[in-house]
Motif scaffolding. Sequence first.
Motif, PDB file in Angstrom:
ATOM      1  N   GLU A 654      18.280  -5.268  11.517  1.00 13.74           N
ATOM      2  CA  GLU A 654      18.331  -5.907  10.196  1.00 13.74           C
ATOM      3  C   GLU A 654      16.934  -6.073   9.605  1.00 13.74           C
ATOM      4  N   LEU A 655      15.958  -6.355  10.455  1.00 13.78           N
ATOM      5  CA  LEU A 655      14.588  -6.446   9.959  1.00 13.78           C
ATOM      6  C   LEU A 655      14.118  -5.105   9.413  1.00 13.78           C
ATOM      7  N   LEU A 656      14.476  -4.029  10.101  1.00 14.93           N
ATOM      8  CA  LEU A 656      14.116  -2.689   9.624  1.00 14.93           C
ATOM      9  C   LEU A 656      14.798  -2.386   8.298  1.00 14.93           C
ATOM     10  N   GLN A 657      16.067  -2.786   8.151  1.00 14.73           N
ATOM     11  CA  GLN A 657      16.781  -2.571   6.888  1.00 14.73           C
ATOM     12  C   GLN A 657      16.102  -3.319   5.742  1.00 14.73           C
ATOM     13  N   ILE A 658      15.653  -4.537   6.004  1.00 15.61           N
ATOM     14  CA  ILE A 658      14.966  -5.314   4.961  1.00 15.61           C
ATOM     15  C   ILE A 658      13.684  -4.601   4.546  1.00 15.61           C
ATOM     16  N   PHE A 659      12.961  -4.062   5.520  1.00 19.60           N
ATOM     17  CA  PHE A 659      11.733  -3.334   5.224  1.00 19.60           C
ATOM     18  C   PHE A 659      12.034  -2.103   4.358  1.00 19.60           C
ATOM     19  N   GLU A 660      13.116  -1.404   4.699  1.00 16.30           N
ATOM     20  CA  GLU A 660      13.481  -0.193   3.953  1.00 16.30           C
ATOM     21  C   GLU A 660      13.893  -0.530   2.519  1.00 16.30           C
ATOM     22  N   VAL A 661      14.560  -1.647   2.337  1.00 20.02           N
ATOM     23  CA  VAL A 661      14.936  -2.058   0.973  1.00 20.02           C
ATOM     24  C   VAL A 661      13.678  -2.292   0.135  1.00 20.02           C
ATOM     25  N   SER A 662      12.680  -2.946   0.707  1.00 19.86           N
ATOM     26  CA  SER A 662      11.428  -3.187  -0.011  1.00 19.86           C
ATOM     27  C   SER A 662      10.732  -1.873  -0.345  1.00 19.86           C
ATOM     28  N   MET A 663      10.754  -0.927   0.588  1.00 19.35           N
ATOM     29  CA  MET A 663      10.140   0.373   0.325  1.00 19.35           C
ATOM     30  C   MET A 663      10.826   1.079  -0.838  1.00 19.35           C
ATOM     31  N   GLN A 679      10.465   0.482  14.094  1.00 26.39           N
ATOM     32  CA  GLN A 679      11.667  -0.024  14.754  1.00 26.39           C
ATOM     33  C   GLN A 679      11.332  -0.588  16.130  1.00 26.39           C
ATOM     34  N   GLN A 680      10.480   0.125  16.869  1.00 25.49           N
ATOM     35  CA  GLN A 680      10.086  -0.352  18.184  1.00 25.49           C
ATOM     36  C   GLN A 680       9.304  -1.666  18.086  1.00 25.49           C
ATOM     37  N   TYR A 681       8.478  -1.760  17.046  1.00 27.77           N
ATOM     38  CA  TYR A 681       7.696  -2.988  16.833  1.00 27.77           C
ATOM     39  C   TYR A 681       8.622  -4.182  16.616  1.00 27.77           C
ATOM     40  N   PHE A 682       9.641  -4.008  15.768  1.00 27.80           N
ATOM     41  CA  PHE A 682      10.569  -5.108  15.493  1.00 27.80           C
ATOM     42  C   PHE A 682      11.370  -5.484  16.752  1.00 27.80           C
ATOM     43  N   LYS A 683      11.733  -4.491  17.560  1.00 25.75           N
ATOM     44  CA  LYS A 683      12.448  -4.794  18.802  1.00 25.75           C
ATOM     45  C   LYS A 683      11.606  -5.663  19.726  1.00 25.75           C
ATOM     46  N   ASN A 684      10.326  -5.351  19.830  1.00 19.74           N
ATOM     47  CA  ASN A 684       9.431  -6.151  20.674  1.00 19.74           C
ATOM     48  C   ASN A 684       9.272  -7.573  20.134  1.00 19.74           C
ATOM     49  N   GLU A 685       9.183  -7.673  18.804  1.00 20.27           N
ATOM     50  CA  GLU A 685       9.019  -8.996  18.193  1.00 20.27           C
ATOM     51  C   GLU A 685      10.256  -9.865  18.426  1.00 20.27           C
ATOM     52  N   VAL A 686      11.435  -9.271  18.296  1.00 15.47           N
ATOM     53  CA  VAL A 686      12.673 -10.029  18.497  1.00 15.47           C
ATOM     54  C   VAL A 686      12.827 -10.424  19.957  1.00 15.47           C
ATOM     55  N   ALA A 687      12.446  -9.534  20.840  1.00 15.95           N
ATOM     56  CA  ALA A 687      12.597  -9.814  22.269  1.00 15.95           C
ATOM     57  C   ALA A 687      11.675 -10.931  22.731  1.00 15.95           C
ATOM     58  N   HIS A 688      10.546 -11.090  22.078  1.00 14.27           N
ATOM     59  CA  HIS A 688       9.564 -12.099  22.503  1.00 14.27           C
ATOM     60  C   HIS A 688       9.378 -13.191  21.445  1.00 14.27           C
ATOM     61  N   LYS A 689      10.378 -13.424  20.645  1.00 11.92           N
ATOM     62  CA  LYS A 689      10.246 -14.408  19.559  1.00 11.92           C
ATOM     63  C   LYS A 689      10.187 -15.827  20.131  1.00 11.92           C
ATOM     64  N   ASP A 690       9.522 -16.691  19.389  1.00 11.90           N
ATOM     65  CA  ASP A 690       9.443 -18.102  19.760  1.00 11.90           C
ATOM     66  C   ASP A 690       9.945 -18.947  18.593  1.00 11.90           C
ATOM     67  N   VAL A 699       8.827  -9.610   8.020  1.00 14.02           N
ATOM     68  CA  VAL A 699       8.943  -8.311   7.351  1.00 14.02           C
ATOM     69  C   VAL A 699       8.055  -8.270   6.121  1.00 14.02           C
ATOM     70  N   ARG A 700       8.069  -9.336   5.352  1.00 12.77           N
ATOM     71  CA  ARG A 700       7.263  -9.388   4.128  1.00 12.77           C
ATOM     72  C   ARG A 700       5.784  -9.248   4.446  1.00 12.77           C
ATOM     73  N   ASN A 701       5.323  -9.945   5.490  1.00 12.58           N
ATOM     74  CA  ASN A 701       3.912  -9.864   5.865  1.00 12.58           C
ATOM     75  C   ASN A 701       3.543  -8.466   6.360  1.00 12.58           C
ATOM     76  N   VAL A 702       4.421  -7.876   7.156  1.00  9.54           N
ATOM     77  CA  VAL A 702       4.159  -6.522   7.659  1.00  9.54           C
ATOM     78  C   VAL A 702       4.115  -5.530   6.500  1.00  9.54           C
ATOM     79  N   PHE A 703       5.040  -5.682   5.550  1.00  4.48           N
ATOM     80  CA  PHE A 703       5.090  -4.770   4.404  1.00  4.48           C
ATOM     81  C   PHE A 703       3.806  -4.897   3.573  1.00  4.48           C
ATOM     82  N   GLU A 704       3.362  -6.118   3.349  1.00  2.00           N
ATOM     83  CA  GLU A 704       2.151  -6.343   2.555  1.00  2.00           C
ATOM     84  C   GLU A 704       0.931  -5.729   3.238  1.00  2.00           C
TER      85      GLU A 704
END
Length: 736
Positions: A654-663, A679-690, A699-704
């Motif tokens: 879903e994070l990747l989809q949000i990024f694609e919508v912004s693109m 996609q791999q980056y978002f998987k790592n972030e979700v797996a280690h989220k706090d 997503v917004r920060n990464v896109f910017e």
Amino acid sequence: MAWTWRKRKSILPGVRLNFGKRGISTTIGPRGASMTFGPNGTYLNTSIPGTGLYNRRRIGGKNNTTMTNDNSGCKGTFLSFLSVVLWFLVVSTALLGFAINTWVGCAFIGVVILSHIIVAIIANHRENAASRSVSIDPSSSLREALYQDEIKKAENTPHDITKDYYKQVTKVAEELYADYERVLKTPNLDSLIESLGITFKMNGRITTSNSDKIRLLFWVDVTRCYTGLGHLIDLDSKEGFGLLYFIALTQGCSQGKPFSELAFIKGAYQKDAESILKSVKAFIDTAPTYSEIFLLSRLLASNDSKLHRKFLVDIYRFASITAKADNTVTSEEAEWLSNIMKMQGNGNQEIVPEMDDEPIKSPVVRPVITSQLDPMFADVARWVVAKQEGSTSRIQRQFEIGYNRAGNLSDQLQEAGIVGPNKGVKGRDVLIQDPQKLEELLMLLLQDDYSNPTGSSFSTGAKPISKPKSQNPSKMLDSLIGLESVKKEVETLTNFIKIQQTREAKGLKTSAVSYHCVFTGNPGTGKTTVARILAKIYKNLGVVSKGHLIETDRAGLVAEYVGQTAVKTNKIIDSALDGVLFIDEAYSLISKSENDYGKEAIATLLKRMEDNRDRLIVILAGYTKEMKDFIDSNPGLQSRFNRYIEFPDYSAEELLQIFEVSMKKYDYHFGEGTKEALQQYFKNEVAHKDANFGNGRLVRNVFEKTLERQANRLAQEVNLTTDKLSQIEPEDLPIK
């Protein structure tokens, strides 16, 4: 109880010994013209016997200071005894002189009296010089001597004045006294005082000096400030100490006295203060009635606006500290504080105590906009003020519009006086902090399209606005990425409302519907977006007539000073009537601080929810656990908020989809290998989220950052094609 025993004994013709509490003194001379020598100094007593006319003037002895030598009383008594011996010798010698010749005896007595006076004056001069060298406050020292019993009584009387409260109230009282000193330096003070048309009387006597007149005005206004809170004048109380201390300052009490001097202030000045307050009451009863609450406002408003403002700020602080002396603020106190805060000057001016140098607010005037307003102008303006964010790029991302359109909106916001001029990468300064002031401005600008929160009608001649095509809010909700459980909850609520409305139309009994909601979940999960859509759904269902969303948080509801929070909260609620009020991080309204006013905001909110239950819907949002604890902490919140909607975190897909919508919105596409790396980056972030996981904000920060890195890469190239400008390469991603 103080004893005042006193006895006089005549020992020789024209010579009397006075025995009293302070020692022994000697009085020499006939009635009508005599001198007294004792531990308190030398005095000349003159009178006309049988008329009651009497005058006593000090010509020698101690200055008006308290000797630190404990033997001072003994020293004076010894001098009195020595005076008696000397006068015994003088009288004996004089009798011998009279036996020789009458004129010889009179001359001898005259020389001795004159010599004694000269010696006393010289001694007085030396003691005055000594007192000046040690900088002793003569007024305080004399009072300490005169009121030692009252001071001792104050020391032994329990009180509830804390050291912190003492520091607060003495500080603001000293600021008021500084205002008094500044007013005395005001040019043309004579004519200003005369313009009041007041006869200044104290104790039945007309006051002529300007300093006494201004001091009386301050006494009157500070007393009015105190009684306006609904307090009976009680100088013994904690609330009354501020009034007592201010009067003490005007009576010569030194500033900056430590907390240890509390008993001295209460004992040495209370009697004077009580007498002054009686005169003040008599003055108020006979003084003319003006539209201004305070007489000094009438004196200063048109002459010295800066000093007038400072006086109003200080008088508000004085009232505020007094009101919260007992840690509670009654409705009467809150109303009085509100009246002071809204003090009228030249126009509709509001006093803001915490910012002394901020210009006084002026009436909202409709600005001239040189271009046709964008249909999104109102929504963007509200977001800019709520977030205090003037960046064009952030407006672009928040509302998912092109950069040129965001730039035009920023220019219109500047012309409207909402933001300042462009400052490049720093963004624009937001010039309006008060959401209510913004709503007033929007009412003037957007007559035909504005959701008027107060029901007022304006004829402004504003340019017509081309309204955007209305969208079905249910379809808007369905188009959001993820949030399946949220969509289901909203759909269930919508269906329930529709069925209840249908039952009511057919004359069947209906179940009460609670429209208030609690949105729980981590940041960046779309709570604000769904709240905006839900407001439109409520409007389409006829639950509210306008369906606008007002966003706020603790900063928009809670003020710094007593009495302001209710006013501030009511302003926000007024702007949300017939729509939805969205309070983000609502749990922050509860604080462990003793002087926190968040509870006052909650109490005001609950009351308005009841009073305006047909016109106001409230959505609270925040972290799941914190929101549950917050709601459970208050029975009023529990009874009104029983509909919880949990917003889950986004998955990596879903994070990747949000990024694609912004693109897609901004005409970008992935280069080879970019999508897989992201996609791999978002998987790592979700797996280690706090607990601080940002979801959509991530997503917004990464896109910017991606766009910034792409710009740096392309800046080195010469031939920039459309494809190069649109393509995102793996090295543009801000990932490791």
